[in-house]
Design an enzyme around this catalytic site. Structure first.
Site, PDB file in Angstrom:
ATOM      1  N   SER A 268      22.555 -29.916 -14.418  1.00  0.00           N
ATOM      2  CA  SER A 268      21.146 -30.280 -14.634  1.00  0.00           C
ATOM      3  C   SER A 268      20.249 -29.044 -14.631  1.00  0.00           C
ATOM      4  O   SER A 268      19.224 -29.014 -15.305  1.00  0.00           O
ATOM      5  CB  SER A 268      20.679 -31.290 -13.583  1.00  0.00           C
ATOM      6  OG  SER A 268      20.353 -30.673 -12.351  1.00  0.00           O
TER       7      SER A 268
ATOM      8  N   PRO B 116      16.703 -30.397 -11.481  1.00  0.00           N
ATOM      9  CA  PRO B 116      16.322 -31.395 -12.487  1.00  0.00           C
ATOM     10  C   PRO B 116      17.026 -32.738 -12.287  1.00  0.00           C
ATOM     11  O   PRO B 116      16.455 -33.793 -12.595  1.00  0.00           O
ATOM     12  CB  PRO B 116      16.733 -30.739 -13.810  1.00  0.00           C
ATOM     13  CG  PRO B 116      16.696 -29.273 -13.526  1.00  0.00           C
ATOM     14  CD  PRO B 116      17.152 -29.125 -12.100  1.00  0.00           C
ATOM     15  N   TYR B 117      18.249 -32.720 -11.779  1.00  0.00           N
ATOM     16  CA  TYR B 117      18.924 -33.998 -11.516  1.00  0.00           C
ATOM     17  C   TYR B 117      18.083 -34.851 -10.559  1.00  0.00           C
ATOM     18  O   TYR B 117      17.796 -36.018 -10.819  1.00  0.00           O
ATOM     19  CB  TYR B 117      20.324 -33.757 -10.928  1.00  0.00           C
ATOM     20  CG  TYR B 117      20.945 -35.004 -10.368  1.00  0.00           C
ATOM     21  CD1 TYR B 117      21.233 -36.078 -11.196  1.00  0.00           C
ATOM     22  CD2 TYR B 117      21.212 -35.120  -9.002  1.00  0.00           C
ATOM     23  CE1 TYR B 117      21.768 -37.245 -10.682  1.00  0.00           C
ATOM     24  CE2 TYR B 117      21.755 -36.279  -8.480  1.00  0.00           C
ATOM     25  CZ  TYR B 117      22.028 -37.338  -9.331  1.00  0.00           C
ATOM     26  OH  TYR B 117      22.544 -38.497  -8.820  1.00  0.00           O
ATOM     27  N   GLY B 118      17.668 -34.237  -9.444  1.00  0.00           N
ATOM     28  CA  GLY B 118      16.853 -34.960  -8.464  1.00  0.00           C
ATOM     29  C   GLY B 118      15.542 -35.448  -9.067  1.00  0.00           C
ATOM     30  O   GLY B 118      15.121 -36.593  -8.838  1.00  0.00           O
TER      31      GLY B 118
ATOM     32  N   SER C 170      14.973 -36.087 -12.260  1.00  0.00           N
ATOM     33  CA  SER C 170      15.196 -37.144 -13.260  1.00  0.00           C
ATOM     34  C   SER C 170      15.369 -38.495 -12.564  1.00  0.00           C
ATOM     35  O   SER C 170      14.919 -39.522 -13.054  1.00  0.00           O
ATOM     36  CB  SER C 170      16.401 -36.813 -14.145  1.00  0.00           C
ATOM     37  OG  SER C 170      17.609 -36.876 -13.410  1.00  0.00           O
TER      38      SER C 170
END
Ligand code: UDP
Length: 348
Positions: A89, A155-157, A159
């Site tokens: 991510s 970015p994973y968190g 998203s």
């Protein structure tokens, strides 16, 4: 009535489908097979007959999702479909916003449209969120409660946090409009282990998660196991995580799904409530497999917080759920069984 499971051909989703079928539910599984496995669907469809419908499609395809909700009488959605690699991510943020946030928007639009259907459409929505939404919590907030501020560091968190926000705003609107809609946002810690019967398991391409990577090293598929960072402010210098068994995690989903009432928006952390360092994970893998790993010490992986583990009190007090697998070895054992019997995963 039927339950739509998005991402049902993936690791956690497939274990959810297995459990829901065992409980006698009808399941409509939607998965784009980007990282999911058709083979998992084939295995699960044996014995399920018409109770399992699999559709290879994009979860963000609003019109298709609405048609599926209508034609199968879906009243509950369990939304697992997502990409879930922190490191990836960081390198491909837009891929994560597309897969995790934009797709969920399309799905929620379908849910909204379903409320105009004669049966009222989807009335329960259970969302896979993540402890990565907490970012790097300050020490006083560990173990992490649901009230801990959410401030992702990758970015994973983000998203997933966007997904949470969309669901909250939509549920608020439903409540104001008097629509019977219940939601749950479940923030997973590190999910691990496999179906104890060994029918389905964990198969990621590429594999980056610590337990499978270590087991692949045991199987000789990797030359060494590299620890990402040994200078973290933790007792042994490696990152600490809370590893929750996938079967326990799915059990929590069922408890939550059965508990949520129209108008409710619940949030729970799903973890065992204690943290294990990467070195402790390696020790457990060596104990369970009897192998000696070739261990290398590497630099930190971007996006990794030093310490994340749950305070699982809320779901225990409200729903009487707690993880049954609380020692790392028993979690690693079920993962090992799968990897030993399926060294190439579903490609076997
Ligand atoms: N990790 C590691 N070596 C690996 C894979 C993971 O040291 O080959 C570490 C990683 O840096 C993190 C922990 O193991 O601190 C758990 O990582 P994983 O990718 O399994 O889950 P995440 O916490 O990123 O969701």
């Amino acid at each position: 009535m039927a339950i739509m499971v998005t991402g049902g051909a993936g690791y956690i989703g497939s274990h959810a489908v297995q459990r829901l079928l065992a409980d006698g539910h009808r399941v409509v599984c939607v998965d784009n097979l980007f990282r999911g496995h058709r083979e998992a669907m084939e295995i699960l469809s044996r014995g399920a007959g018409a109770r399992l419908v699999f559709v290879a499609a994009e979860v963000g395809d609003r019109d298709l999702m609405l048609r599926l909700i209508e034609s199968h009488g879906v009243d509950t959605v369990m939304h697992f479909a997502a990409l879930a690699y922190v490191g990836e991510s960081v390198n491909m943020p837009l891929r994560y916003y597309r897969a995790n946030a934009a797709s969920m928007l399309g799905l929620l639009e379908a849910v909204e449209a379903s409320h105009a259907l004669p049966g009222g459409g989807v009335s329960r929505f259970v969302f896979s969120s993540t402890c990565a939404s907490y970012g790097e919590p300050v020490r006083e907030n560990i173990p992490i409660r649901e009230t801990c501020p959410q401030s992702p560091i990758n970015p994973y968190g983000w998203s997933k946090l966007h997904g949470e926000r969309m669901l909250m705003d939509f549920a608020d609107m439903c409540a104001r409009a008097g629509r019977p809609f219940a939601t749950a946002r479940l923030r997973y810690f590190n999910v691990a282990g496999s179906d104890p019967a060994g029918l389905i398991g964990e198969h990621h391409e590429p594999e980056t998660h610590v337990i499978p990577v270590a087991l692949q090293a045991v199987l000789g598929q990797r030359e060494a196991f590299t620890i990402f960072g040994t200078d973290y402010p933790t007792p042994d210098g490696t990152c600490i995580r809370d590893y929750v068994h996938v079967v326990d995690l799915v059990d929590a989903h069922v408890a939550v799904m059965n508990a949520i009432k129209p108008g409710e928006q619940r949030v729970y952390n799903l973890g065992i409530g204690s943290g294990f360092s990467v070195r402790q994970v390696i020790d457990s893998v060596q104990r369970v497999t009897g192998a000696k790993l070739n261990i290398k010490e590497g630099p930190r992986r971007p996006g990794d917080p030093s310490e994340l583990f749950a305070d699982p009190r809320k779901i225990r007090e409200e729903l009487n759920w707690q993880a049954r697998h609380t020692d790392l070895d028993s979690i690693v054992q079920t993962a090992w069984r799968w990897f030993r019997e399926h060294p190439r995963g579903y490609a076997e």
